[in-house]
Write an enzyme that holds these catalytic residues in place. Structure first.
Site, short mmCIF file in Angstrom:
data_model
loop_
_atom_site.label_atom_id
_atom_site.label_comp_id
_atom_site.label_asym_id
_atom_site.label_seq_id
_atom_site.Cartn_x
_atom_site.Cartn_y
_atom_site.Cartn_z
N LYS A 193 0.86 -1.19 0.00
CA LYS A 193 0.00 0.00 0.00
C LYS A 193 0.89 1.23 0.00
O LYS A 193 1.14 1.85 1.04
CB LYS A 193 -0.93 -0.01 1.21
CG LYS A 193 -2.16 0.88 1.02
CD LYS A 193 -3.05 0.39 -0.12
CE LYS A 193 -4.27 1.23 -0.32
NZ LYS A 193 -5.08 0.80 -1.46
N SER A 392 -8.51 -0.79 -4.98
CA SER A 392 -8.72 -0.35 -3.60
C SER A 392 -10.21 -0.14 -3.35
O SER A 392 -10.99 -1.08 -3.45
CB SER A 392 -7.90 0.91 -3.31
OG SER A 392 -7.67 1.03 -1.92
#
Length: 596
Positions: A193, A392
């Site tokens: 991430k 996401s």
């Protein structure tokens, strides 16, 4: 004094008369725009659809209409992928349109999958037996990829082709923040991430490098395969051309030798090639249809059978429309929830296809939309069609669907959560000399201020990390429930990592590689329908809306001017501005996927 009042009164009367005349002329102009907007176009026999690949091509474009023209913004408007695909389909089905002439240029696509979908539509057009001819003064790489599907690819005698492979460098702001005394505090889950790295590192992490290389290689190999097939050369040959491109193209003859083009000529010579294909004399005019003409082209509406709604969800997912200006379209949480509830309650709609093209955004808004889709699925099938991006938060809202269809080069996954909070204690206290003091009833009664201005805020950050961990666990549960997996299995392929859809297929993140049409066909299959038609939602804002509306997600003339002025600096400047209004908990893609 009498003369003064006389001339003053005359001036006032003149201004009033001039204002009335100007108002009448404006209304006449508006009436003309209305009339022209409602008029339909018919294709004359032996016509050519001229498709100009220039400007920005994104999922969907709003109609700027006369306001954009009056303000000089018309040339800056983005082209919508949906309009281009629709136009190519109409050209295929219309017997009066003989072929498509593509004018290549400096097109920018919002993602590789967008370029691929235009190319696939042109390939389908060719397979109907009609011709496609491409010509350009210069081909940017993505425009060339699209144009390579043509029967003939031609170049101006002094033209060039940008053919170098995929890549790029991102900017890192940590050094700048250190100079001014600001430090960004990141809380995240998922080693991939990397959205926080722009504010917390000075270089790319190994994990981010790994996922970016895998994504770019996946997209590039797909592009090479497509171009090699159309141009009749090998993938290896094209890859070598990309490696040597800066050195080997000393003249346009080298482009022919490399197999990139079929020939080179001046624009007037190209017109004669088109006339030959049409079978008309050189002194005759070519009957041309622009993209705008194709949008107005009359077609028979197919409103028989079951109604399948196609709902467009594209752009960053946000909680609410922020003040200021932006040309980027957004997915607004509550607005989307309300739209989906209406579709759930509409008995005429038998199935819904969610067209998702989003890098994610607010984790809270994403979860609200996820719940709305899950509730919608309880009443009717929901099929997701992934566009350029469904990552996401974009993947979170896709997960509950009955079935997921993605383009081969769709960027998806990125199952992870992060929080990013600036700490300006060094700037405010050490450099500016500002001090803080106060009272609270409880230990963390002033934690928001402490996060930003206190030097010792480890306990508050620990709380924020717990909040992020909880968000990630929720994300894992959403995906596990929607995809029929365990949380442990999702975590293995999660960790914030992005995947190209051709790889995501093998790890159960998507069910099928295909187009929006494939998703619609699947929706029809799920309701057992052999006769159906589609209706798109939400309705596009028309030009009159652009005059009356001040919604920031529809863009503005001022922002277009700012974009043109700042150039490459526009994105980082606007990113800093967006950070000020974003939800603290983000499920957002770590990088920009635009390709030129």
């Amino acid at each position: 004094m009498k003369e003064f009042f006389k001339y003053t009164l005359a001036t006032i009367v003149g201004i009033v008369i001039l204002s009335v005349i100007a108002g009448i002329m404006f209304m006449i102009s508006i009436a003309g725009f209305v009339a022209s907007g409602s008029a339909s176009t018919k294709a004359e026999k032996n016509s050519v659809f001229v498709l100009k690949l220039d400007g920005t091509i994104s999922e969907r474009a709003e109609d700027g209409g006369p306001l954009a023209t009056l303000l000089g913004q018309a040339d800056m408007e983005a082209m919508g992928l949906d309009d281009i695909i629709s136009a190519i389909r109409k050209a295929k089905e219309n017997e009066n349109i003989s072929g498509i002439y593509i004018e290549g240029g400096a097109a920018v696509f919002d993602a590789p999958a967008t370029a691929q979908q235009v190319r696939d539509a042109l390939k389908d057009f060719k397979e109907s037996g009609k011709w496609v001819l491409a010509y350009a003064d210069q081909y940017m790489q993505s425009a060339y990829y699209v144009c390579s599907v043509a029967d003939s690819v031609l170049l101006n005698k002094t033209g060039m082709i940008d053919f170098k492979g995929l890549g790029g460098k991102g900017y890192y702001l940590t050094g700048l923040y250190e100079k001014v005394g600001v430090k960004y505090q990141a809380t995240r889950v998922g080693k991939y991430k990397s959205a926080v790295e722009r504010q917390t590192r000075k270089e790319m992490s190994p994990e981010d490098r790994e996922q970016r290389e895998a994504y770019l290689q996946g997209v590039w190999q797909h592009m090479l395969k497509d171009m090699a097939e159309s141009r009749g050369v090998s993938v290896e040959q094209l890859n070598q051309v990309a490696d040597d491109s800066i050195m080997i193209f000393a003249s346009v003859d080298d482009y022919v030798k490399a197999g990139l083009i079929d020939g080179y000529m001046y624009p007037d010579e190209v017109k004669n090639i088109v006339k030959q294909k049409l079978g008309i004399d050189e002194d005759k005019d070519i009957k041309q249809l622009t993209l705008s003409d194709m949008m107005d082209l009359t077609t028979k509406k197919k409103n028989k059978g079951d109604k399948i709604a196609v709902y467009y969800a594209y752009g960053e997912i946000i909680d609410e429309v922020a003040s200021g200006f932006t040309t980027e379209h957004n997915i607004v949480g509550q607005t989307t929830v309300n739209d989906l509830k209406e579709l759930a309650d509409d008995e005429k709609v038998k199935a819904v296809v969610m067209r998702v093209n989003s890098p994610g955004g607010s984790a809270v808004a994403s979860e609200q939309i996820w719940r709305a889709i899950k509730q919608l699925k309880e009443k009717k099938p929901v099929v997701v069609s992934m566009g350029g991006l469904a990552a996401s938060g974009g993947y979170m809202i896709s997960a509950p669907a009955s079935y997921i269809v993605a383009e081969p080069t769709t960027l998806t996954g990125s199952i992870g959560i992060f929080g990013l909070i600036p700490n300006a204690s060094t700037l405010v206290s050490d450099k500016l000399g500002v001090t803080w003091d106060g009272v609270t009833t409880n230990k963390y009664g002033n934690y928001e201020n402490d996060m930003i201005f206190a030097k010792d805020n480890a306990e508050v950050l620990k709380y924020m990390q717990t909040y992020v961990d909880r968000g990630y666990d929720t994300f894992l549960g959403i995906v596990a429930d929607g995809r029929g997996m365990t949380k442990e299995e999702v975590n293995e392929i999660g960790q914030g990592r992005v995947w190209v859809a051709s790889d995501a297929l093998g790890i159960k993140l998507v069910d099928q590689l295909g187009s929006l049409d494939d998703a619609v066909s699947k929706a029809a299959e799920l309701i057992g329908s052999e006769e159906y038609y589609t209706a798109t939602y939400p309705a596009k804002g028309d030009w009159f809306d652009s005059i009356l509306s001040s919604d920031d997600d529809k863009g503005s003339y001022l922002d277009a001017e700012l974009k043109a002025t700042l150039g490459d600096l526009y994105q980082p400047v606007m990113e800093l501005r967006r950070d000020m209004s974003r939800n603290r908990l983000q499920a957002r893609l770590p990088f920009d996927a635009k390709v030129k």
